[in-house]
Write an enzyme that holds these catalytic residues in place. Structure first.
Site, PDB file in Angstrom:
ATOM      1  N   ASP A  22      64.807  18.636  38.160  1.00 35.80           N
ATOM      2  CA  ASP A  22      63.879  18.900  39.260  1.00 35.80           C
ATOM      3  C   ASP A  22      62.776  19.859  38.826  1.00 35.80           C
ATOM      4  OD1 ASP A  22      62.613  19.352  41.649  1.00 35.80           O
ATOM      5  OD2 ASP A  22      64.361  20.134  42.702  1.00 35.80           O
ATOM      6  N   ASP A  61      55.992  17.004  41.605  1.00 38.81           N
ATOM      7  CA  ASP A  61      57.407  17.210  41.888  1.00 38.81           C
ATOM      8  C   ASP A  61      58.208  15.983  41.474  1.00 38.81           C
ATOM      9  OD1 ASP A  61      59.799  18.137  42.804  1.00 38.81           O
ATOM     10  OD2 ASP A  61      59.279  18.090  44.927  1.00 38.81           O
TER      11      ASP A  61
END
Length: 460
Positions: free
Chosen positions: A138, A342
């Site tokens: 992430d 992201d």
């Protein structure tokens, strides 16, 4: 069904995470780390061959380490996206201490269908002997954590891999509550001491998941013979609200707790990844700046004035089938309210005005195909069942400085028949997000030292 495309190593060590279905992860000797180093300081060891392979995959997907019989549901992924964005505009993922060179290493990574997710996962080894753990990667988080023994079945979420048991690792050590590592945890609101004088923490994520545990150190094996000694991570003895079967998460953000920051003394602070468009495609994650960045389209990176973990860029325009939308660059988020890159968000988030223009043009171009019911908050979906050929208009994103990225078609534009963009209400202002669908098949290079982000097409 087939789709018709329309429209147009430096001194830092290089760590790659290969997203490749042909790679395999050894759960025995292949991940067994070298004899433990008695020193407590962190250090990165490089194998003599300078390359080692380990898979990276979608969090749910064909070819990921824990194959499931179904693909992830888009509706569930969008619910997580919605919660994540709502949390981003109010701050970051929160973690709080609580009382009570040109050589390289290649690590496989995949789309995460195997652990019921549309995000991306890698399998690493934790501890000595190394225990395989499939974790989410992430770029919008900084903390690393896994579920640990002892953990009651009612508290720990089901996972593909065996729970990590720190009692069986000869290199494990809890972080003392009076240490600088404990005091420096981001958003530390206390002295971090548990009743056992260990460094306790609590995590709360945007989608409602939460975790508590002990901040710890152990060997993180990235590939055979390649490990980060003394890697700091959270050992969690219970989590709630987690909706897949991964073992945990490794953050790539810019805070001190992230993998990128902890490996920076050896690799530098730059990293890149290529997210594969399908579960069977190959890709990579790399720590370190590539020796030759001439193939990248570069745009400035904007450090956040408030939340250090995020990487932001300025989007100035979107083109569909080679024609720019009639939207002024000022209509896109800019400055501290730029677009956050992201890897864990699926759908790209745009302000109301540019999204409305994009939707109108895209719908006209797709008028030959029957619409499908929307999946909140995505409102442009199509029923493509039975079509032998589907013509999807090409799409490009243009960033500050002129960097233009032609999205992979159709995997970077459509997800499960839906346009991989959503719009905000006109009264909402804040950061936009470039989700992982738009990033597929590109090598995305993050270089905080040069304050730039690069895109290289066709990398995986």
């Amino acid at each position: 069904m087939s789709f018709v495309i329309q429209g147009s190593m430096s001194r830092a060590l290089f760590l790659c995470i290969l997203l490749c279905s042909s790679c395999s992860v050894s759960t025995g000797g292949g991940l067994e780390p070298n004899p433990a180093n008695a020193e407590s300081e962190q250090k990165v060891m490089i194998s003599s061959s300078n390359r080692a392979f380990l898979p990276l995959a979608r969090r749910r997907g064909p070819g990921s380490p824990a194959q499931t019989e179904h693909e992830p549901r888009l509706a569930e992924a969008l619910r997580r996206d919605e919660a994540r964005w709502n949390h981003i505009i109010g701050g970051s993922v929160r973690h709080t201490a609580v009382g009570s060179p040109d050589s390289g290493v290649v690590i496989p990574a995949e789309l995460g269908y195997s652990v019921d997710s549309l995000e991306y996962v890698v399998t690493v080894g934790l501890g000595t002997p190394a225990v395989p753990q499939t974790v989410v990667v992430d770029s919008g988080s900084d903390f690393a954590w896994v579920q640990c023994e002892p953990c009651d079945s009612g508290e720990c979420s089901p996972q593909k891999d065996p729970l990590f048991d720190p009692r069986k690792s000869s290199t494990y050590a809890p972080v003392p509550c009076d240490s600088g590592a404990c005091r420096d945890i981001s958003y530390n609101e206390g002295n971090g001491c548990t009743g056992e004088k260990l460094c306790g923490f609590a995590l709360s994520y945007a989608d409602g998941s939460n975790s508590t545990g002990v901040y710890s150190r152990d060997k993180l094996t990235l590939a055979p013979g390649v490990a980060v000694e003394g890697f700091r991570f959270g050992c969690i003895h219970g989590r709630g609200g987690w909706h897949d079967t991964s073992a945990g998460l490794i953050g790539l953000g810019s805070s001190p707790e992230s993998l990128v920051s902890q490996a920076a003394p050896s690799y530098g602070g730059a990293f890149s990844y290529c997210l594969p468009p399908t579960g069977s495609a190959a890709g990579f994650l790399a720590l370190g700046r590539p020796g030759d960045a001439s193939g990248f389209a570069l745009t400035p990176m904007h450090p956040s004035a408030h939340v250090v973990v995020f990487y932001k860029v300025t989007l100035t325009g979107i083109s569909v089938a080679g024609r720019p939308l009639d939207v002024a660059p000022s209509a896109f988020p800019h400055g501290d309210y730029g677009m956050i890159l992201d890897s864990d968000t699926v759908i790209t988030v745009l302000p109301a005005e540019p999204y409305a223009a994009l939707r109108a043009v895209f719908r006209r171009a797709m008028a030959a195909y029957p619409p499908a019911p929307p999946i909140h908050p995505v409102d442009t979906c199509y029923n493509l069942t039975g079509y032998g050929n589907v013509t999807v208009p090409g799409m490009a994103l243009t960033f500050l400085g002129g960097a233009t990225v032609e999205l992979d078609n159709p995997s970077g534009i459509l997800v499960e028949g839906c346009l991989a963009f959503r719009g905000l209400r006109p009264d909402i202002h804040g950061n936009g997000i470039i989700g992982n669908v738009n990033q597929r098949a590109f090598e995305v290079l993050y270089d905080p030292e040069q304050l730039s982000v690069g895109f290289r097409a066709g990398a995986c």
